[in-house]
Design an enzyme around this catalytic site. Structure first.
Site, PDB file in Angstrom:
ATOM      1  N   HIS A  17       0.844  -1.212   0.000  1.00  0.00           N
ATOM      2  CA  HIS A  17       0.000   0.000   0.000  1.00  0.00           C
ATOM      3  C   HIS A  17       0.878   1.260   0.000  1.00  0.00           C
ATOM      4  CE1 HIS A  17      -3.044  -2.575   2.449  1.00  0.00           C
ATOM      5  NE2 HIS A  17      -3.598  -2.392   1.267  1.00  0.00           N
ATOM      6  N   LYS A  41     -15.980  -7.379   5.309  1.00  0.00           N
ATOM      7  CA  LYS A  41     -14.813  -8.239   5.441  1.00  0.00           C
ATOM      8  C   LYS A  41     -14.640  -8.589   6.894  1.00  0.00           C
ATOM      9  CE  LYS A  41     -11.626  -6.548   1.864  1.00  0.00           C
ATOM     10  NZ  LYS A  41     -10.271  -6.047   1.675  1.00  0.00           N
ATOM     11  N   ARG A  90      -2.239  -6.286  -8.308  1.00  0.00           N
ATOM     12  CA  ARG A  90      -1.194  -7.289  -8.090  1.00  0.00           C
ATOM     13  C   ARG A  90      -1.269  -8.372  -9.151  1.00  0.00           C
ATOM     14  NH1 ARG A  90      -3.187  -7.828  -2.077  1.00  0.00           N
ATOM     15  NH2 ARG A  90      -4.994  -7.357  -3.333  1.00  0.00           N
ATOM     16  N   SER A 128      -3.006  -7.593   3.010  1.00  0.00           N
ATOM     17  CA  SER A 128      -3.224  -7.489   4.458  1.00  0.00           C
ATOM     18  C   SER A 128      -3.524  -8.865   5.041  1.00  0.00           C
ATOM     19  CB  SER A 128      -4.394  -6.547   4.753  1.00  0.00           C
ATOM     20  OG  SER A 128      -4.089  -5.247   4.315  1.00  0.00           O
TER      21      SER A 128
HETATM   22  P1  ADP Z   1      -9.924  -2.990  -0.394  1.00  0.00           P
HETATM   23  O1  ADP Z   1     -10.825  -3.652   0.602  1.00  0.00           O
HETATM   24  O2  ADP Z   1     -10.463  -1.676  -0.887  1.00  0.00           O
HETATM   25  O3  ADP Z   1      -9.459  -3.884  -1.509  1.00  0.00           O
HETATM   26  P2  ADP Z   1      -7.193  -3.155   0.619  1.00  0.00           P
HETATM   27  O4  ADP Z   1      -6.621  -2.481   1.823  1.00  0.00           O
HETATM   28  O5  ADP Z   1      -7.201  -4.633   0.593  1.00  0.00           O
HETATM   29  O6  ADP Z   1      -8.654  -2.543   0.489  1.00  0.00           O
HETATM   30  O7  ADP Z   1      -6.443  -2.633  -0.678  1.00  0.00           O
HETATM   31  C1  ADP Z   1      -6.449  -1.272  -1.056  1.00  0.00           C
HETATM   32  C2  ADP Z   1      -5.830  -1.140  -2.432  1.00  0.00           C
HETATM   33  O8  ADP Z   1      -4.446  -1.492  -2.363  1.00  0.00           O
HETATM   34  C3  ADP Z   1      -6.446  -2.062  -3.495  1.00  0.00           C
HETATM   35  O9  ADP Z   1      -6.480  -1.375  -4.735  1.00  0.00           O
HETATM   36  C4  ADP Z   1      -5.461  -3.208  -3.572  1.00  0.00           C
HETATM   37  O10 ADP Z   1      -5.495  -3.837  -4.842  1.00  0.00           O
HETATM   38  C5  ADP Z   1      -4.152  -2.452  -3.356  1.00  0.00           C
HETATM   39  N1  ADP Z   1      -3.098  -3.331  -2.884  1.00  0.00           N
HETATM   40  C6  ADP Z   1      -3.128  -4.169  -1.829  1.00  0.00           C
HETATM   41  N2  ADP Z   1      -1.954  -4.827  -1.713  1.00  0.00           N
HETATM   42  C7  ADP Z   1      -1.161  -4.402  -2.727  1.00  0.00           C
HETATM   43  C8  ADP Z   1       0.175  -4.728  -3.161  1.00  0.00           C
HETATM   44  N3  ADP Z   1       0.905  -5.644  -2.553  1.00  0.00           N
HETATM   45  N4  ADP Z   1       0.644  -4.081  -4.258  1.00  0.00           N
HETATM   46  C9  ADP Z   1      -0.128  -3.169  -4.899  1.00  0.00           C
HETATM   47  N5  ADP Z   1      -1.380  -2.832  -4.549  1.00  0.00           N
HETATM   48  C10 ADP Z   1      -1.889  -3.436  -3.474  1.00  0.00           C
END
Ligand code: ADP
Length: 174
Positions: A17, A41, A90, A128
């Site tokens: 992130h 979630k 990803r 996460s």
């Molecule tokens: P959400 O519930 O909105 O998906 P997340 O916290 O899981 O929230 O992810 C927020 C954003 O960060 C999403 O666009 C996700 O694809 C991106 N993201 C999460 N992990 C990575 C990573 N390792 N590399 C690039 N983008 C990521």
């Protein structure tokens, strides 16, 4: 001035992130990292904890602001006058989900663009839920998160270990 919104659950925020938000801060004048309060979630951290860990993470980057939000992401984008929603990509399975969400957002707010940044390959596996899973099983996650997040995870899992009434379940799906 172009303001971008980077919305997410951030449960907890990790270096994947951080990489996306930092890269976005070099493209756009201002990036608002917005922590969604109640996603559908299974969450480990409360909205307040996710917000404060995310705020601490970006406290030194002047054009990144961190706020909490609820409701529709596009409604929030309009409210803060963000012209762009930034998301990270990803793997192919992310694409399908992000593609559908981008089209739905475009349907609701045609004036807002979605910019998807491809992950840095060193973080392609990182989510996460992966961090939570490693932490819950006693693995080393210190190179995947910032120090305040590492401490917060260590505290949560030591509380769970010391209290048999607390049960934590995590799923390898964000
Ligand atoms: P959400 O519930 O909105 O998906 P997340 O916290 O899981 O929230 O992810 C927020 C954003 O960060 C999403 O666009 C996700 O694809 C991106 N993201 C999460 N992990 C990575 C990573 N390792 N590399 C690039 N983008 C990521």
């Amino acid at each position: 001035m172009v303001r971008a919104l980077f919305p997410g659950t951030f449960d907890p925020i990790h270096l994947g992130h951080v990489d996306i938000a930092t890269r976005a801060s070099k493209i756009f004048d201002e990036v608002v990292v917005a922590v969604y309060d109640r996603p559908l979630k299974n969450l480990l951290f409360s909205p307040e904890e996710r917000l404060s860990l995310t705020q601490e993470t970006f406290s030194k980057i002047l054009n990144i602001k961190v706020v909490g939000y609820s409701g529709l992401t596009v409604a929030f984008a309009r409210k803060i006058d963000a012209k762009v929603i930034v998301r990270g990509l990803r793997v192919i399975s992310d694409f399908e989900h992000e593609f559908r969400m981008a089209l739905a957002n475009k349907h609701l707010a045609p004036e807002i663009e979605v910019a998807s940044l491809i992950t840095n390959e060193q973080y392609a596996f990182l989510s996460s839920s992966t961090v939570r899973e490693i932490a819950s099983l006693g693995g080393d996650y210190s190179r995947l998160v910032t120090e305040p997040v590492r401490k917060a995870l260590a505290r949560v899992f030591s509380d769970i270990e010391n209290n048999e009434n607390l049960v934590h379940q995590t799923y390898l799906r964000d």
